[in-house]
Design a protein around this motif. Structure first.
Motif, mmCIF file in Angstrom:
data_model
loop_
_atom_site.group_PDB
_atom_site.id
_atom_site.type_symbol
_atom_site.label_atom_id
_atom_site.label_comp_id
_atom_site.label_asym_id
_atom_site.label_seq_id
_atom_site.Cartn_x
_atom_site.Cartn_y
_atom_site.Cartn_z
ATOM 1 N N ILE A 2 -35.260 8.665 20.086
ATOM 2 C CA ILE A 2 -34.769 7.713 19.097
ATOM 3 C C ILE A 2 -34.833 6.323 19.712
ATOM 4 O O ILE A 2 -34.483 6.135 20.886
ATOM 5 C CB ILE A 2 -33.329 8.050 18.680
ATOM 6 N N LYS A 65 -24.324 11.062 20.197
ATOM 7 C CA LYS A 65 -23.753 10.558 18.946
ATOM 8 C C LYS A 65 -24.471 9.295 18.478
ATOM 9 O O LYS A 65 -24.765 9.129 17.287
ATOM 10 C CB LYS A 65 -22.258 10.282 19.127
ATOM 11 N N ASN A 68 -27.909 10.181 17.055
ATOM 12 C CA ASN A 68 -27.809 10.699 15.683
ATOM 13 C C ASN A 68 -27.542 9.583 14.689
ATOM 14 O O ASN A 68 -28.126 9.547 13.590
ATOM 15 C CB ASN A 68 -26.705 11.759 15.604
ATOM 16 N N ALA A 69 -26.664 8.649 15.066
ATOM 17 C CA ALA A 69 -26.329 7.553 14.165
ATOM 18 C C ALA A 69 -27.544 6.659 13.918
ATOM 19 O O ALA A 69 -27.819 6.245 12.782
ATOM 20 C CB ALA A 69 -25.175 6.737 14.743
ATOM 21 N N PHE A 71 -30.694 7.532 14.245
ATOM 22 C CA PHE A 71 -31.676 8.319 13.484
ATOM 23 C C PHE A 71 -31.352 8.280 11.989
ATOM 24 O O PHE A 71 -32.229 8.047 11.150
ATOM 25 C CB PHE A 71 -31.691 9.757 13.995
ATOM 26 N N ASN A 72 -30.091 8.507 11.638
ATOM 27 C CA ASN A 72 -29.691 8.480 10.224
ATOM 28 C C ASN A 72 -29.848 7.080 9.626
ATOM 29 O O ASN A 72 -30.247 6.930 8.479
ATOM 30 C CB ASN A 72 -28.242 8.951 10.084
ATOM 31 N N TYR A 73 -29.560 6.055 10.423
ATOM 32 C CA TYR A 73 -29.702 4.682 9.932
ATOM 33 C C TYR A 73 -31.165 4.356 9.678
ATOM 34 O O TYR A 73 -31.521 3.763 8.651
ATOM 35 C CB TYR A 73 -29.110 3.711 10.950
ATOM 36 N N ASN A 74 -32.040 4.769 10.600
ATOM 37 C CA ASN A 74 -33.463 4.480 10.433
ATOM 38 C C ASN A 74 -34.063 5.235 9.246
ATOM 39 O O ASN A 74 -34.999 4.766 8.605
ATOM 40 C CB ASN A 74 -34.229 4.846 11.712
ATOM 41 N N LYS A 75 -33.530 6.423 8.937
ATOM 42 C CA LYS A 75 -34.009 7.169 7.769
ATOM 43 C C LYS A 75 -33.620 6.475 6.479
ATOM 44 O O LYS A 75 -34.390 6.413 5.524
ATOM 45 C CB LYS A 75 -33.417 8.593 7.781
ATOM 46 N N ALA A 76 -32.429 5.912 6.435
ATOM 47 C CA ALA A 76 -31.932 5.304 5.200
ATOM 48 C C ALA A 76 -32.349 3.847 5.061
ATOM 49 O O ALA A 76 -32.405 3.325 3.950
ATOM 50 C CB ALA A 76 -30.416 5.412 5.142
ATOM 51 N N HIS A 77 -32.617 3.164 6.156
ATOM 52 C CA HIS A 77 -32.922 1.733 6.114
ATOM 53 C C HIS A 77 -34.161 1.452 6.948
ATOM 54 O O HIS A 77 -34.912 2.360 7.293
ATOM 55 C CB HIS A 77 -31.732 0.929 6.654
#
Length: 226
Positions: A2, A65, A68-69, A71-77
């Motif tokens: 990441i 942690k 993961n945060a 990764f989720n941010y890059n998927k949504a934005h």
């Protein structure tokens, strides 16, 4: 892996990769287009960023942690970039500053003492060729110089002090001890990958003086040279 970006005060960009066991960074090419188009920015100051990167490096669970945060941010934005801003107040370590100041003044005082002792030792050493008492004083001065050199932590200066002591030994007719010191210093320096030529020349000069004084001493005693 990441990744996220860090943009410094001058808009230079570095990419940080969160790995399983560490965090790595790499200079990013095409930084101008990246800054203008591809990233969503958050801002922080350099002190907080340093703490953040240090925690990422030291703590595996925290690193997981954050990975993961991000990764989720890059998927949504868009990709995440951290823009560094100067802190409102620069931290000043006054205790370390006081310690550094004491160390600096101690070094200045030690250098000055060494200079005085070198001048004084040279004068007594010159007189030591004619007066044994002066040779004895020169030897004691060399010992004090060696103590200062050890506090300064300079190996070459310590070695020179040993050679000064060898001169005093020669003047006091302690030829065997002087010979041993000069030989040890010369052999040790010769074994180095980059020997100090000044020390080697000093050894050769003191060896010549010791040999000459030994010959004179044997002649005064009417003994053949050994």
């Amino acid at each position: 892996m990441i990744s996220f970006y860090v943009i410094d005060y001058w808009d230079s960009v570095e990419t940080f990769y969160i790995c399983r066991n560490c965090i790595k960074k790499r200079k990013t090419a095409n930084a101008e287009s990246l800054i203008s188009n591809d990233v969503s920015r958050i801002t922080t100051n350099s002190i907080e960023l340093n703490y953040f990167l240090l925690d990422l490096h030291c703590f595996a669970n925290y690193r997981l942690k954050i990975a993961n945060a991000v990764f989720n941010y890059n998927k949504a934005h868009q990709n995440l970039a951290i823009k560094i801003q100067p802190p409102l107040r620069e931290p000043i370590d006054y205790k370390w500053g006081e310690r550094a100041n004491r160390m600096l003044w101690e070094r200045i005082e030690l250098d000055e003492m060494m200079s005085w002792l070198s001048t004084l030792g040279g004068a007594f050493s010159a007189l030591g060729d004619y007066y044994l008492a002066c040779a004895d004083v020169a030897g004691r001065i060399s010992i004090q110089q060696m103590k200062l050199a050890m506090r300064l932590g300079e190996p070459s200066l310590i070695t020179r002090c040993r050679l000064f002591m060898a001169i005093a030994m020669t003047q006091k007719y302690n030829f065997a001890a002087a010979k041993k010191v000069v030989q040890q210093v010369y052999r040790t320096e010769k074994r180095r990958s980059e020997p100090d030529q000044r020390l080697l020349r000093m050894c050769l000069g003191i060896w010549s003086k010791t040999s000459y004084e030994y010959d004179l001493y044997q002649k005064r005693l009417n003994r053949p040279k050994k």
